[in-house]
Enzyme design. Sequence first.
Site, mmCIF file in Angstrom:
data_model
loop_
_atom_site.group_PDB
_atom_site.id
_atom_site.type_symbol
_atom_site.label_atom_id
_atom_site.label_comp_id
_atom_site.label_asym_id
_atom_site.label_seq_id
_atom_site.Cartn_x
_atom_site.Cartn_y
_atom_site.Cartn_z
ATOM 1 C CD GLU A 136 -9.111 15.441 0.913
ATOM 2 O OE1 GLU A 136 -8.550 16.040 -0.019
ATOM 3 O OE2 GLU A 136 -9.285 15.905 2.054
ATOM 4 C CE1 TYR A 169 -10.073 -10.032 4.620
ATOM 5 C CE2 TYR A 169 -11.016 -12.162 4.109
ATOM 6 C CZ TYR A 169 -10.143 -11.140 3.817
ATOM 7 O OH TYR A 169 -9.336 -11.246 2.720
ATOM 8 C CE LYS A 172 -4.051 -2.257 1.850
ATOM 9 N NZ LYS A 172 -5.156 -2.294 2.793
#
Length: 276
Positions: A78, A220, A66
């Site tokens: 943004e 998860y 990332k």
Amino acid sequence: MTDSYAVIGNPIRHTKSPLIHTTFARQTGQDIDYGSLEAPLGGFAAVVDRFRAGGGCGLNITAPFKLDAFAYATELKEAARRAGAVNAMKFEGDHVIADNFDGIGLVNDIQRNLEWPIKGRRVLLLGAGGAAHGALLPILEQQPAEVVIVNRTVRRAEEMRDQIATRGTLLATGFAELPHAHPGPFDLVINATSASQQDELPPIDTGVFAATTLAYEMVYGKGLTPFLRLAKSAGAPRLADGVGMLVEQAAEAFLWWRGVRPHTRPLIEHLTVPLA
Ligand code: ATR
């Protein structure tokens, strides 16, 4: 011509993204192909360059890339700029437009799917790593009464707090200090640490939970993690893991790429591992 997308990460073999996006495509009648790419550590840019050269239209980015994606982008939306990390990219000629839908995915899951409004509530955010950074601003935008960031390394929680201009409702502390500095209970407790990946429990006081608490685990597919087990035994009436966040962030990326919003509920139900 079929438009080509993929998720990139390392490791990538357990990813659910191809299943999610091909289901969205079938549901909305979009002609796309969605695969998975494993890049070697340090090899993110070369793999993405090749994907683009082959006509790729967009990518989802998962761990540990990332930040590489943030550096690779030519235009940061943004949410990506504010989170300091990118989880989706769109390729238009020489332009690499980058966004981050993790935070909005989390907020949509909590408020729409779990019907747990954040406005006016007390929120406890566990962790100060990448996952917590992505979550913080979208949560603050919902105008909670207070957000307390608690982290094992207190300095990281304080740095996170100090990066935000509106600091009135934003506090930072360590696990040992929490019960005295900011006593519970909280309405929403989010585990954004990576502790559950190792089946570990953040050293959290049970006083943070009450009969009015939603305990949300960002990880998860693991069923009852140590964090969720603790919340349950402390009497929290609602428990959730990050499956809804996963599907909701995917839906936002799909909408951004294709201009149509897919239905998320059937997929969330299909992918849910019972919390028992
Ligand atoms: P991610 O991108 O998944 O957030 P990260 O940036 O490495 O990963 O951050 C991991 C987070 O989980 C950090 O907040 C880390 O705490 P430190 O900053 O003190 O390292 C937290 N974490 C990991 N294992 C933990 C554990 N067993 N107990 C408490 N916090 C833990």
